[in-house]
Design an enzyme around this catalytic site. Structure first.
Site, PDB file in Angstrom:
ATOM      1  N   ARG A  57       0.723  -1.382   0.090  1.00  0.00           N
ATOM      2  CA  ARG A  57       0.105   0.189   0.225  1.00  0.00           C
ATOM      3  C   ARG A  57       0.859   1.325   0.284  1.00  0.00           C
ATOM      4  O   ARG A  57       0.378   2.704  -0.079  1.00  0.00           O
ATOM      5  CB  ARG A  57      -0.661   0.109   1.441  1.00  0.00           C
ATOM      6  N   TYR A 109     -17.841  16.172 -14.434  1.00  0.00           N
ATOM      7  CA  TYR A 109     -18.084  14.531 -14.584  1.00  0.00           C
ATOM      8  C   TYR A 109     -18.979  14.168 -13.143  1.00  0.00           C
ATOM      9  O   TYR A 109     -19.144  14.660 -12.212  1.00  0.00           O
ATOM     10  CB  TYR A 109     -17.018  13.609 -14.066  1.00  0.00           C
ATOM     11  N   ASP A 181      -9.023  18.695 -14.093  1.00  0.00           N
ATOM     12  CA  ASP A 181      -9.221  17.463 -13.892  1.00  0.00           C
ATOM     13  C   ASP A 181      -9.211  17.624 -15.808  1.00  0.00           C
ATOM     14  O   ASP A 181      -9.383  17.605 -16.215  1.00  0.00           O
ATOM     15  CB  ASP A 181     -10.514  16.892 -14.202  1.00  0.00           C
ATOM     16  N   LYS A 206      -9.475   5.841 -18.750  1.00  0.00           N
ATOM     17  CA  LYS A 206      -9.515   6.592 -20.052  1.00  0.00           C
ATOM     18  C   LYS A 206      -8.838   6.345 -21.212  1.00  0.00           C
ATOM     19  O   LYS A 206      -8.472   5.606 -21.510  1.00  0.00           O
ATOM     20  CB  LYS A 206     -10.635   8.174 -19.988  1.00  0.00           C
TER      21      LYS A 206
HETATM   22  C1  LIG Z   1     -14.152   8.643 -15.500  1.00  0.00           C
HETATM   23  C2  LIG Z   1     -14.051  10.216 -14.800  1.00  0.00           C
HETATM   24  C3  LIG Z   1     -13.330  10.545 -13.549  1.00  0.00           C
HETATM   25  C4  LIG Z   1     -13.419   9.527 -13.059  1.00  0.00           C
HETATM   26  O1  LIG Z   1     -12.787   7.683 -12.636  1.00  0.00           O
HETATM   27  P1  LIG Z   1     -13.334   7.130 -12.598  1.00  0.00           P
HETATM   28  O2  LIG Z   1     -12.227   6.017 -13.045  1.00  0.00           O
HETATM   29  O3  LIG Z   1     -14.518   6.562 -12.923  1.00  0.00           O
HETATM   30  O4  LIG Z   1     -13.187   6.305 -11.193  1.00  0.00           O
HETATM   31  C5  LIG Z   1     -12.714  11.625 -13.411  1.00  0.00           C
HETATM   32  N1  LIG Z   1     -13.472  12.877 -14.366  1.00  0.00           N
HETATM   33  C6  LIG Z   1     -13.428  12.855 -15.447  1.00  0.00           C
HETATM   34  C7  LIG Z   1     -13.865  13.605 -16.279  1.00  0.00           C
HETATM   35  C8  LIG Z   1     -14.045  11.922 -15.797  1.00  0.00           C
HETATM   36  O5  LIG Z   1     -14.486  11.001 -17.190  1.00  0.00           O
END
Ligand SMILES: *Cc1c(COP(=O)(O)O)cnc(C)c1O
Length: 398
Positions: A57, A109, A181, A206
């Site tokens: 961890r 998001y 983000d 993503k």
């Molecule tokens: C998918 C997404 C998240 C969250 O990510 P996870 O891996 O699904 O927890 C945060 N911000 C954006 C812009 C996203 O597309």
């Protein structure tokens, strides 16, 4: 003749960085791919020492390899990997104290919105939403002190573009930390730290992984104090990824620059097709000159990405008709993989946002969001063309 020095990583261009960032391989064997250290603990030489590795961890070599690669690709000094994008988001919010205030982009998001309003609000963290594409509105929201400004650009699902340099400067003048983000843009197209952000967040689920086969998140920072605070919480709160998942993200990263080129070329073809289609009312893609954020996107991004959304004439019934007709665009949440996906934000990714809030924010009931993949653009356009033809009444301009 060349001024390129291959021993200096900071001289590498983005495509080289994507392929080569992080440790070169396994120093032990010379394997060109960094191995998966599938272990939860490590033998220590003496009690109470300060070993490089003690418990997975706290640190795992495969995770460290990914963290180094992510930092290099983002142009950051430090990187941390998490079990998901939301695990990374949670860790950032754990730096706050009860009574602190966050100002966040209104077009956000859905999971981040839920985390703010349903989880951290309960713990005494107040959140205010502002249209951060409008600097005057952001400034007004910062009239009361905020500990953190949370920006998403391009945003989800309307692809709104915030002027990151200006917004970050404004937030910092008011004493707030700035998080961006960067999931939709990826470091191949946008480097928020260079524009004044303190922390960059990614859902590596993503584009960074890019193959829709893993969940992951990341936080990147330049300031050692911020990094140490986040690293402490990464271990203390424990939302870490396993080594197999780190390996998969690391493998996916290698083709990031290549994939983003194809993603974007396909997105352009799809956006231009939709913008000219009589059954389509509005297309949101920052690469279209008609998009309100086009000029800012051109200034702060190296490309426009491959996320787009559109509203068919005829609202939700038309959207449902189109979804029934699509064959190549798979109806699914998530984005950023080589396979094209479509989703209906009002009932899927943004179902946790109250209908009034959603509509007030510009998310119409018929909005469809596309994650344009790496297939042949002609096949994607033909798929949409056939699906849109299934809304015949709308072609007459109803
Ligand atoms: C998918 C997404 C998240 C969250 O990510 P996870 O891996 O699904 O927890 C945060 N911000 C954006 C812009 C996203 O597309």
């Amino acid at each position: 003749m060349s001024r390129f020095d291959p021993t200096r990583r900071d001289a590498w261009r983005p495509a080289t960085l994507a392929v080569r960032a992080g440790p070169p391989g396994d120093p032990e064997t010379g394997a060109v791919v960094f191995p998966v250290y599938q272990t939860s603990t490590f033998e220590q030489e003496e009690p109470g020492g300060d070993p490089a590795w003690c418990y997975a961890r706290t640190g795992n070599p495969t995770r460290s390899a990914l963290e180094r690669a992510l930092a290099e690709i983002e142009g950051a000094r430090f990187g941390l990997a998490f079990a998901s994008g939301l695990a990374a988001a949670t860790t950032v919010l754990l730096t706050l104290r009860s009574g602190d205030r966050v100002v966040a982009s209104r077009d956000l998001y859905g999971g981040a919105y839920r985390l703010f309003t349903k989880v951290f609000a309960r713990l005494g963290i107040e959140v205010a939403f502002a249209d951060t594409t409008d600097l005057a509105e952001l400034e007004e929201a910062l009239d009361r002190p905020a500990a953190l400004v949370w920006l998403e650009s391009p945003s989800n699902p309307l692809l709104r573009v915030t002027d990151l340099r200006a917004a970050a400067a404004l937030a910092r003048r008011r004493g707030a930390r700035v998080l961006v983000d960067n999931t939709f843009a990826t470091p191949a197209l946008q480097r928020p730290l260079a524009l004044g952000a303190d922390v960059v967040l990614h859902s590596t689920t993503k584009y960074l992984n890019g193959h829709s086969d893993v969940l992951g998140g990341a936080l990147l920072a330049d300031d050692p104090a911020i990094h140490e605070e986040l690293r402490f919480l990464q271990n203390a709160a424990g939302a870490v990824p396993g080594p197999q998942d780190c390996f998969l993200v690391l493998r996916g990263l290698r083709t990031l620059a290549l994939r983003m080129e194809r993603h974007e070329a396909n997105a352009r073809a799809v956006a231009e097709f939709l913008a000219a289609h009589p059954a389509v009312e509005r297309v949101h893609w920052p690469g279209l000159p008609s998009h309100p954020g086009h000029a800012v996107a051109r200034r702060q991004m190296a490309g426009f990405g491959a996320m787009l959304s559109f509203e068919p004439r005829g609202g939700e019934p038309a959207a449902r008709e189109i979804l029934r007709g699509l064959r190549l665009f798979t109806l699914a949440e998530s984005l950023g993989g080589v396979r094209s996906l479509v989703c209906h934000p009002p009932t899927m990714t943004h179902a946790s946002v109250e209908p009034e809030v959603r509509r007030a924010g510009g998310i119409g009931d018929g909005l469809l969001r596309l994650s344009v993949g790496c297939e042949d653009a002609r096949d994607l356009v033909e798929d949409l063309d056939r699906a849109l033809a299934a809304v015949p009444a709308r072609r007459a301009g109803v």
